[in-house]
Design a protein around this motif. Structure first.
Motif, PDB file in Angstrom:
ATOM      1  N   PRO A  34       0.804  -1.230   0.000  1.00 20.30           N
ATOM      2  CA  PRO A  34       0.000   0.000   0.000  1.00 20.30           C
ATOM      3  C   PRO A  34       0.833   1.275   0.000  1.00 20.30           C
ATOM      4  CG  PRO A  34      -0.928  -1.585   1.531  1.00 20.30           C
ATOM      5  CD  PRO A  34       0.393  -2.154   1.074  1.00 20.30           C
ATOM      6  N   ASP A  35       2.033   1.232   0.593  1.00 17.12           N
ATOM      7  CA  ASP A  35       2.858   2.433   0.684  1.00 17.12           C
ATOM      8  C   ASP A  35       3.450   2.855  -0.652  1.00 17.12           C
ATOM      9  OD1 ASP A  35       2.366   2.678   3.356  1.00 17.12           O
ATOM     10  OD2 ASP A  35       4.262   1.796   4.016  1.00 17.12           O
ATOM     11  N   LEU A  36       3.418   1.983  -1.652  1.00 18.26           N
ATOM     12  CA  LEU A  36       4.038   2.292  -2.944  1.00 18.26           C
ATOM     13  C   LEU A  36       3.042   2.826  -3.969  1.00 18.26           C
ATOM     14  CD1 LEU A  36       6.545  -0.700  -3.323  1.00 18.26           C
ATOM     15  CD2 LEU A  36       6.901   1.560  -2.304  1.00 18.26           C
ATOM     16  N   PHE A  37       1.792   3.046  -3.537  1.00 22.27           N
ATOM     17  CA  PHE A  37       0.782   3.608  -4.431  1.00 22.27           C
ATOM     18  C   PHE A  37       0.809   5.132  -4.391  1.00 22.27           C
ATOM     19  CE2 PHE A  37      -1.063  -0.613  -4.008  1.00 22.27           C
ATOM     20  CZ  PHE A  37      -1.623  -0.837  -5.258  1.00 22.27           C
ATOM     21  N   GLN A  38       0.457   5.729  -5.507  1.00 23.03           N
ATOM     22  CA  GLN A  38       0.222   7.172  -5.571  1.00 23.03           C
ATOM     23  C   GLN A  38      -1.229   7.387  -5.966  1.00 23.03           C
ATOM     24  OE1 GLN A  38       3.050   9.809  -7.647  1.00 23.03           O
ATOM     25  NE2 GLN A  38       1.282  10.698  -8.712  1.00 23.03           N
ATOM     26  N   THR A  70      -4.098   2.501   8.845  1.00 18.75           N
ATOM     27  CA  THR A  70      -5.541   2.517   8.613  1.00 18.75           C
ATOM     28  C   THR A  70      -5.978   3.648   7.677  1.00 18.75           C
ATOM     29  OG1 THR A  70      -6.018   1.496  10.744  1.00 18.75           O
ATOM     30  CG2 THR A  70      -7.806   2.706   9.711  1.00 18.75           C
ATOM     31  N   TYR A  71      -5.525   4.867   7.924  1.00 20.08           N
ATOM     32  CA  TYR A  71      -6.016   6.000   7.141  1.00 20.08           C
ATOM     33  C   TYR A  71      -5.614   5.874   5.676  1.00 20.08           C
ATOM     34  CZ  TYR A  71      -6.732  10.626   5.227  1.00 20.08           C
ATOM     35  OH  TYR A  71      -7.127  11.654   4.420  1.00 20.08           O
ATOM     36  N   TYR A  72      -4.327   5.714   5.411  1.00 18.90           N
ATOM     37  CA  TYR A  72      -3.885   5.639   4.020  1.00 18.90           C
ATOM     38  C   TYR A  72      -4.390   4.360   3.362  1.00 18.90           C
ATOM     39  CZ  TYR A  72      -0.984   6.495  -0.059  1.00 18.90           C
ATOM     40  OH  TYR A  72      -0.567   6.753  -1.337  1.00 18.90           O
ATOM     41  N   GLY A  73      -4.387   3.274   4.104  1.00 18.82           N
ATOM     42  CA  GLY A  73      -4.840   2.006   3.550  1.00 18.82           C
ATOM     43  C   GLY A  73      -6.308   2.044   3.160  1.00 18.82           C
ATOM     44  N   SER A  74      -7.154   2.620   4.013  1.00 20.02           N
ATOM     45  CA  SER A  74      -8.576   2.709   3.679  1.00 20.02           C
ATOM     46  C   SER A  74      -8.803   3.693   2.530  1.00 20.02           C
ATOM     47  CB  SER A  74      -9.392   3.113   4.906  1.00 20.02           C
ATOM     48  OG  SER A  74      -8.969   4.361   5.415  1.00 20.02           O
ATOM     49  N   GLN A  79     -10.144   4.274  -3.244  1.00 21.59           N
ATOM     50  CA  GLN A  79      -9.734   4.626  -4.608  1.00 21.59           C
ATOM     51  C   GLN A  79     -10.051   3.490  -5.579  1.00 21.59           C
ATOM     52  OE1 GLN A  79      -8.704   7.670  -4.953  1.00 21.59           O
ATOM     53  NE2 GLN A  79      -7.322   7.895  -6.693  1.00 21.59           N
ATOM     54  N   PHE A  80      -9.783   2.264  -5.145  1.00 23.79           N
ATOM     55  CA  PHE A  80     -10.137   1.111  -5.970  1.00 23.79           C
ATOM     56  C   PHE A  80     -11.651   1.054  -6.195  1.00 23.79           C
ATOM     57  CE2 PHE A  80      -5.958  -0.739  -4.727  1.00 23.79           C
ATOM     58  CZ  PHE A  80      -5.517  -1.079  -6.001  1.00 23.79           C
ATOM     59  N   ILE A  94     -13.702  -0.934   6.892  1.00 24.09           N
ATOM     60  CA  ILE A  94     -12.400  -1.002   7.566  1.00 24.09           C
ATOM     61  C   ILE A  94     -12.321   0.055   8.657  1.00 24.09           C
ATOM     62  CG2 ILE A  94      -9.911  -0.661   7.280  1.00 24.09           C
ATOM     63  CD1 ILE A  94     -10.203  -1.787   4.438  1.00 24.09           C
ATOM     64  N   LEU A  95     -12.698   1.282   8.327  1.00 27.45           N
ATOM     65  CA  LEU A  95     -12.629   2.378   9.286  1.00 27.45           C
ATOM     66  C   LEU A  95     -13.561   2.142  10.467  1.00 27.45           C
ATOM     67  CD1 LEU A  95     -12.581   5.431   6.857  1.00 27.45           C
ATOM     68  CD2 LEU A  95     -10.697   4.647   8.296  1.00 27.45           C
ATOM     69  N   GLN A  96     -14.774   1.689  10.200  1.00 24.56           N
ATOM     70  CA  GLN A  96     -15.752   1.503  11.269  1.00 24.56           C
ATOM     71  C   GLN A  96     -15.369   0.358  12.199  1.00 24.56           C
ATOM     72  OE1 GLN A  96     -19.417   1.075   9.083  1.00 24.56           O
ATOM     73  NE2 GLN A  96     -19.802   3.268   9.062  1.00 24.56           N
ATOM     74  N   SER A  97     -14.840  -0.716  11.651  1.00 21.53           N
ATOM     75  CA  SER A  97     -14.482  -1.852  12.504  1.00 21.53           C
ATOM     76  C   SER A  97     -13.193  -1.595  13.265  1.00 21.53           C
ATOM     77  CB  SER A  97     -14.336  -3.123  11.655  1.00 21.53           C
ATOM     78  OG  SER A  97     -13.308  -2.978  10.692  1.00 21.53           O
TER      79      SER A  97
END
Length: 290
Positions: A34-38, A70-74, A79-80, A94-97
């Motif tokens: 996930p960290d390698l996405f723009q 959590t924030y960047y991943g969600s 985006q997908f 994801i955020l709610q759980s």
């Protein structure tokens, strides 16, 4: 299909299990960090680059988003979704759980039984502690995994010093009743597409009260009661999770949902039960991408 697992841990058991299950069904599997996405929005369109290359050939993604991301991943999962790519777990779910208090509010609205829980504010700690009548109290950070950020206080007096300390750090947390009759055990049920596909009972190691296998707990196969299975399915539905782990406490007043995990680890429960949960997840994707 081309299926991506969104994970920082390409060598983790769960990631490898999903890759094997997908390849066994003749899908092309890959692990994307996930960290390698723009992420960007251009001319009203959601755009994604991975390692400077556009993402334009994926059919589905399996988010394995860690609590520290959590924030960047969600945001990545959202985006997908905006690009019309199927994801087995939605960004909002994801955020709610991940936020324990938010998840309890949603579960309560859906009529799902949970332990008595109080969100702590800075107005009057002692009044909030009085709700538990000097019984043992669990103090939980709003975000935490594998039993981290969970403290057992013997009574309101010992809890007060802890919550005053936590409050000074600015950490958000809640108070929860301690279910003594569970004796340091809980039940983990894995739900995929509205079906419980595996379940196990976890027991804490001696001297602890947290049953997480990461903390040295043990596990065994268990057959859920009707009430436990029904509760797990209702919890997954309330949080709109296509794939999740539901942790249940066995109490004197019936089963109670302790937590719902949008990224459950697969190693412990697949090893314990012999069930191929990854295969069920791949099947879930196939049913939604026909």
């Amino acid at each position: 299909m081309n299926i991506a697992i969104l994970s920082r841990g390409g060598n983790l058991y769960s990631t490898k299990s999903l890759i094997r299950a997908g390849e066994a069904r003749n899908h092309t599997m890959e692990v994307l960090d996930p960290d390698l996405f723009q992420l960007s929005v251009e001319e009203g369109n959601a755009m994604l680059l991975y390692d400077d290359e556009p993402i334009d050939d994926l059919h589905a993604v399996i988010p394995r988003i860690g609590a520290s991301n959590t924030y960047y991943g969600s945001s990545l999962v959202r985006q997908f979704e905006a690009m019309g790519i199927f994801t087995v777990v939605a960004a909002e779910s994801i955020l709610q759980s991940r936020d324990k208090w938010t998840s309890f509010q949603i579960l309560s609205k859906a009529g799902v039984a949970v332990p008595k829980t109080v969100l702590v504010n800075s107005i009057n700690f002692e009044s909030q502690l009085n709700c538990f009548q000097n019984e043992p109290i669990i103090i939980k950070l709003l975000e935490g995994t594998h039993g981290h950020g969970v403290i057992l206080a013997e009574n309101a007096h010992t809890a007060l010093a802890t919550i005053e300390t936590l409050h000074t750090t600015g950490v958000k947390f809640l108070l929860q009743e301690f279910i003594a009759e569970s004796k340091g055990a809980d039940v983990r049920a894995i739900v995929v597409d509205g079906v419980v596909v595996a379940s196990m009972k976890r027991q804490c190691k001696e001297g602890d009260f947290r049953s997480n296998l990461h903390r040295g707990g043990s596990s065994e196969v268990i057959k859920l009661t009707y009430e436990e299975e029904h509760l797990a399915l209702r919890a997954a539905k309330a949080l709109r999770l296509g794939v999740c782990g539901v942790d249940i406490l066995q109490s004197q007043r019936g089963p109670l949902v302790l937590e719902v995990n949008s990224t459950p680890g697969l190693e412990g429960i697949e090893t314990t039960t012999g069930k191929n949960i990854s295969k069920s997840i791949i099947g879930y994707i196939e049913r939604n991408k026909r």
